[in-house]
Design an enzyme around this catalytic site. Structure first.
Site, short mmCIF file in Angstrom:
data_model
loop_
_atom_site.label_atom_id
_atom_site.label_comp_id
_atom_site.label_asym_id
_atom_site.label_seq_id
_atom_site.Cartn_x
_atom_site.Cartn_y
_atom_site.Cartn_z
N GLY A 182 -10.83 3.43 0.26
CA GLY A 182 -10.38 3.13 -1.21
C GLY A 182 -10.52 3.11 -1.86
N MET A 242 1.90 0.04 7.49
CA MET A 242 2.17 -1.16 7.88
C MET A 242 3.81 -1.66 7.84
SD MET A 242 -1.64 -1.29 5.75
CE MET A 242 -1.26 0.26 5.38
N ASP A 289 -10.81 2.51 9.17
CA ASP A 289 -9.52 2.03 7.53
C ASP A 289 -10.22 0.88 7.15
OD1 ASP A 289 -7.97 1.79 5.66
OD2 ASP A 289 -5.84 2.33 7.29
N GLY A 290 -10.66 0.83 5.96
CA GLY A 290 -10.61 -1.19 5.51
C GLY A 290 -12.34 -1.55 5.39
N GLY A 291 -12.66 -0.87 4.14
CA GLY A 291 -13.89 -1.75 3.57
C GLY A 291 -15.26 -1.08 3.95
N SER A 347 -7.64 6.71 0.03
CA SER A 347 -6.77 6.30 0.24
C SER A 347 -5.95 5.69 -1.26
CB SER A 347 -6.78 4.83 0.65
OG SER A 347 -5.92 3.99 0.47
N PHE A 360 -4.36 -4.65 1.97
CA PHE A 360 -4.71 -4.77 0.26
C PHE A 360 -6.31 -3.76 0.90
CE2 PHE A 360 -3.22 -9.19 1.10
CZ PHE A 360 -2.30 -9.42 0.47
N ASP A 388 -1.28 4.72 2.27
CA ASP A 388 -0.67 3.17 2.93
C ASP A 388 0.93 2.76 2.19
OD1 ASP A 388 -2.18 2.45 4.76
OD2 ASP A 388 -4.42 3.16 2.21
N MET A 447 -8.42 -0.70 12.28
CA MET A 447 -8.81 -1.47 11.40
C MET A 447 -9.89 -2.27 10.85
SD MET A 447 -6.19 -0.05 9.32
CE MET A 447 -6.36 -1.65 7.79
N HIS A 485 -0.16 6.30 6.74
CA HIS A 485 -0.01 4.78 7.70
C HIS A 485 0.73 3.90 7.30
CE1 HIS A 485 -3.88 1.05 8.30
NE2 HIS A 485 -2.06 1.47 8.97
N MET A 503 3.70 -0.42 2.89
CA MET A 503 3.47 -1.85 3.10
C MET A 503 5.14 -1.58 2.81
SD MET A 503 -0.03 -2.80 1.27
CE MET A 503 -1.99 -2.15 1.66
N HIS A 530 -4.88 10.11 2.43
CA HIS A 530 -4.42 9.19 2.88
C HIS A 530 -3.57 7.89 2.55
CE1 HIS A 530 -5.37 5.77 6.62
NE2 HIS A 530 -5.15 4.36 5.47
N GLY A 589 -10.09 -3.05 -1.44
CA GLY A 589 -10.67 -3.20 -1.34
C GLY A 589 -10.86 -4.60 -0.68
C1 DX5 Z 1 -5.63 -1.46 4.01
C2 DX5 Z 1 -5.52 -0.23 3.90
C3 DX5 Z 1 -5.88 0.04 3.77
C4 DX5 Z 1 -6.70 0.24 2.10
C5 DX5 Z 1 -7.95 0.87 2.31
O1 DX5 Z 1 -4.11 -1.82 4.25
O2 DX5 Z 1 -4.70 0.18 4.88
O3 DX5 Z 1 -6.10 2.21 3.79
O4 DX5 Z 1 -6.44 1.19 1.22
O5 DX5 Z 1 -8.83 0.92 1.55
P1 DX5 Z 1 -10.85 0.39 0.55
O6 DX5 Z 1 -11.89 1.64 1.53
O7 DX5 Z 1 -10.35 0.07 -0.19
O8 DX5 Z 1 -10.60 -1.17 2.27
ZN ZN Z 2 -4.45 2.66 5.70
#
Ligand code: DX5
Ligand code: ZN
Length: 217
Positions: A197, A68, A175-177, A8, A143, A35, A137, A66, A37, A33, A145
């Site tokens: 990410g 958002m 996607d996420g964590g 990401s 965000f 993002d 998700m 992606h 927002m 990837h 991290g």
């Molecule tokens: C969160 C994003 C993710 C984010 C993932 O809203 O959609 O793509 O960058 O980041 P990590 O891998 O750090 O959770």
């Molecule tokens: Zn994403």
């Protein structure tokens, strides 16, 4: 099957984006990837078309965008022009999701639907046969991290069942964590694509971290 790894860009170094794009180009990563927002659908603003165009200019791998954002229909054509290979919209942001999916495909992009942690995968039953990607998700979007939500595993299993039931070819993206500790279990449970990410960009050797994720199955 080897996983698809999608670092990401949100966690990249925006003061030297070309360097991080080059790192991904030369790594075992499969997709970028990206993002987007809008500060309305999620409580954060990331970047828009100038940055995506710049990524597209340097990237040698597909852009997995992606969104958002609310009311994404306004911008589908612009994302296609900016080089998006796949475009994921949020279930929660689309009143006429079926129409939006058709619109994405008509522009020659792969169509994805992202769902928030509170959204049931069963709500996708009437579109699952039409889409190429489901972005599950595993944090609340907005965000990088954040901490991985454990309930994601059971959502992967339900989604896998739905995909098989409906003869869908949709891939399951998490996607996420995502990190080096939970990645193997995510893949065993049925994930096809891992977004990462923080795990990639805040590691000592991002390219090696990508290889470690890619080596899992
Ligand atoms: C969160 C994003 C993710 C984010 C993932 O809203 O959609 O793509 O960058 O980041 P990590 O891998 O750090 O959770
Ligand atoms: Zn994403």
């Amino acid at each position: 099957m080897k996983p698809i790894i999608a670092p990401s860009i949100l966690s990249a170094d925006f003061s030297n984006l070309a360097k991080d794009i080059e790192m991904i180009n030369n790594s075992e990563a499969d997709w970028f990837h990206v993002d987007v927002m809008d500060g309305i659908f999620v409580p954060n603003i990331s970047f828009g078309f100038p940055v995506i165009n710049a990524i597209h200019q340097h990237a040698k791998k597909p852009l997995d965008v992606h969104l958002m954002i609310v009311d994404p229909d306004r911008f589908l054509a612009k994302f296609a022009e900016s080089g998006a290979d796949s475009l994921s919209v949020h279930y929660e942001a689309c009143t006429h999701l079926h129409r939006t999916i058709q619109g994405i495909k008509a522009l020659g992009m792969k169509a994805g639907v992202a769902i928030n942690p509170h959204t049931s995968v069963q709500l996708l039953e009437n579109v699952i046969a039409d889409i190429d990607l489901v972005c599950l998700m595993s944090v609340n979007p907005g965000f990088g991290g954040q901490k991985f939500i454990e309930n994601t595993y059971s959502k992967i299993s339900s989604l896998k069942d739905l995909i098989l039931q409906r003869n869908s070819s949709a891939k399951i993206e998490i996607d996420g964590g995502v990190d080096l500790k939970n990645a193997a279990k995510l893949l065993h449970t049925g994930a096809d694509v891992l977004v990462a990410g923080n795990t990639v960009f805040n590691s000592d050797n991002p390219s090696l971290t990508i290889s470690l994720l890619k080596a899992l199955s």
